[in-house]
Motif scaffolding. Structure first.
Motif: not given
Length: 635
Positions: A76, A80, A141-143, A149, A152, A154
């Protein structure tokens, strides 16, 4: 009350009981049971690992290993990075961790990512640290990377290039404009065939072997660019060339002149950026950009290109719709570069050189200002600007300088100089060129008009060892020409002996000059003072390159050069107004063989000029017709 790390220790006894600062504990490491110390440490390490991950050629492994799910987080973080085209990043933990009673802490991260080709994007995310067993980890975590984020969503980056500014002529009219081009290349791997690479060489003058090597080395599925050509050129090639195996194309625009040949060595060329040209293009350029590679396009790349703009949006992972714009930067258009080029004279110069079968260059300047009006190289287009960079023996055109030196030594225009078939200087025999027969004694003017080498060399003892060097400096020869494009101002080293001095008097030996430098010599005679050349007003140094020439010397040289046209070796210019000129033939050694270069320099009105023809039999025969063609076209 604040938690453990903030309690003030009142005595050494309490310290031993567990009140420590962030540097204490076993081996100087944070105490894993001290929440704030442990979480701050893992956040600090994570921030440093993130910076490494987004560095050029960086890997996300170290950062991922500090999270609770390394396998998914590393991918991930890399995604990014790729989406933003991040050139680098700084990640700075903010304040102290905020911890709850269940071994969960969080700390803000100030992030500044340099987006290649756009600028710096700033945001604040939050790293959550959790105790897993005996160690602390960042909750994947994407956050943690960017708020919102999630699992899922993007980020989507869009870059917008402003229109490239034009290079302008002396009247402020555009010499370049953004025109449609086609980038022609091949698919990576072994898709292209031998016939494809042979066609690149035959049709586009691209080295097929080197292109093949690049294609094989490139990652699978990549477009390997070979050359950028004008749309009209591709349209002519496409019916056959476009069907060859492996050939791929991309459309685009590039700042181009009216034709592929027009002022090419001055204006320069545009190509897809390389490592070298990308560095010159500045921090907002991208590897996919068309950038200046030579000439003014290269010198003023950043001014002409302006500053790109761009946006980054947060997108919904399922619908692909924009949730919000999280970064926006307005681009700034480039600003034009105004030159001194006269487009009509430039076209006349190129047309004149097209009549030559040998490599030739022509420069025209304005004697009253030093401004460059035209510079051309022919008969075929070339990126190498011989007109400015060529280091040639100037031959007998240098007798303009020699005459000034002799006049300054006490000779007069009427001093008789002996023109013999040959002259020997300490064992070195010099002769005349163009089949000139000895005529005995005659005034300096006759020796100049007939270009008698032996007559001038006969006076070499009158000059001091640095006499020619000082005389050349009166015409600006030997100075660093600080033009917007590279240029050579000539060199006249002090001769090591009498033989070298004699050779320098006829523009041979160690004397070298470019066509530009010799056009400036002719301009100094017309104007009376040598001026610095100017191509981009306000950028290139202007004004006098030396003190004014003595009035008597100027008068004599003007007469010499005019009568060389009316009754001497430059008679090819006689039909075209009050032109004044000097011819030259210089011997040079090329590939072990002695050949001659033909020169002619001069002026008419407020236009001074110089022409060299490489391998030309003589100045009068090789350069004369080219200059006649040139000056016949303007009044």
């Amino acid at each position: 009350m604040k938690r453990t790390a903030a309690i003030v220790c009142l005595s050494a006894v309490l310290v031993t009981a567990g009140c420590t600062d962030s540097k204490s504990g076993s081996g100087g490491k944070p105490d894993p049971n001290n929440e704030k110390q442990a979480s701050a440490e893992v956040v600090k390490n994570f921030a440093a690992a993130w910076v490494k991950a987004w560095a050029p050629d960086g890997k996300p492994d170290e950062a991922a290993a500090l999270t609770d799910t390394p396998a998914t987080f590393g991918k991930r973080l890399d995604e990014v990075d790729s989406a933003l085209v991040a050139q680098s990043v700084t990640v700075t933990p903010q304040g102290d961790p905020k911890c709850s009673d269940d071994n969960n802490c969080s700390q803000d991260l100030a992030v500044e990512a340099v987006l290649r080709g756009i600028g710096t994007m700033k945001w604040t995310s939050t790293a959550a640290a959790v105790k897993t067993g005996d160690s602390w980890k960042i909750k994947a975590s994407g956050d943690t990377i960017y708020p919102g984020l999630g699992a899922s969503n993007y980020l989507k980056r869009v870059r917008a290039l402003p229109a490239r500014a034009s290079i302008l002529d002396r009247n402020g009219q555009p010499l370049t404009a953004n025109r449609q081009v086609v980038i022609v290349g091949v698919a990576s791997g072994n898709v292209a065939t031998a016939a494809t690479y042979a066609a690149f060489k035959a049709k586009l003058d691209v080295d097929g072997a080197k292109l093949k090597a690049r294609a094989i080395a490139a990652p699978a599925g990549q477009f390997v660019d070979a050359i950028t050509i004008r749309m009209e050129q591709w349209q002519a090639l496409a019916p056959t060339f476009g069907k060859l195996p492996g050939v791929l194309t991309m459309g685009g625009t590039a700042s181009l002149a009216e034709s592929p040949t027009f002022a090419r060595s001055l204006l320069g060329t545009m190509k897809t950026a390389t490592a070298e040209t990308l560095k010159n293009a500045g921090p907002t350029a991208s590897a996919v950009d068309q950038v200046g590679t030579t000439g003014l396009q290269y010198s003023y790349q950043q001014q002409l290109a302006g500053t790109p703009g761009g946006t980054v949006t947060l997108r919904d992972g399922k619908t692909k719709l924009t949730i919000k714009t999280v970064f926006s930067q307005q681009g700034k258009p480039g600003t034009p570069v105004k030159t001194t080029i006269d487009p009509k004279l430039q076209r006349f110069a190129e047309a004149a050189l097209a009549t030559s079968k040998l490599p030739a260059s022509l420069v025209a300047i304005q004697p009253s200002t030093g401004q460059i009006l035209a510079a051309a190289n022919g008969p075929t287009p070339t990126n190498y600007n011989r007109a400015f960079l060529g280091r040639y023996a100037p031959g007998s055109t240098f007798k303009i300088v020699t005459s000034a030196a002799l006049l300054g030594s006490g000779l007069t225009v009427n001093t008789p100089l002996p023109c013999t078939n040959t002259i020997n200087v300490f064992g070195k025999t010099f002769k005349n060129y163009d089949g000139l027969a000895a005529y005995g004694n005659g005034p300096m003017q006759k020796a100049f008009n007939e270009s008698c080498n032996t007559a001038f060399i006969s006076q070499h003892a009158r000059l001091k060892s640095d006499g020619m060097t000082k005389a050349a400096a009166m015409f600006g020869i030997g100075q660093d020409l600080k033009l917007s494009v590279p240029a050579y101002g000539g060199e006249v080293p002090a001769p090591k002996d009498d033989v070298a001095e004699a050779a320098s008097m006829i523009g041979q030996g160690t004397v070298t000059a470019s066509p530009l430098a010799m056009a400036l010599v002719a301009g100094a005679v017309q104007h009376g003072t040598a001026l610095k050349p100017v191509l981009v007003p306000g950028k290139d140094p202007a004004g006098a390159a030396a003190s004014p020439l003595p009035a008597a010397t100027v008068a004599a040289l003007r007469t010499f050069m005019r009568t060389t046209v009316t009754g001497g070796t430059a008679h090819a210019l006689a039909p075209y107004g009050s032109a004044a000129a000097k011819t030259g033939t210089a011997e040079v050694v090329s590939n072990g063989k002695v050949i001659t270069n033909g020169w002619m320099v001069g002026y008419r009105g407020d236009v001074a000029f110089a022409v060299i023809v490489e391998g030309g039999v003589s100045g009068g025969k090789a350069a004369g017709p080219i200059l006649a063609n040139f000056i016949s076209k303007f009044s």
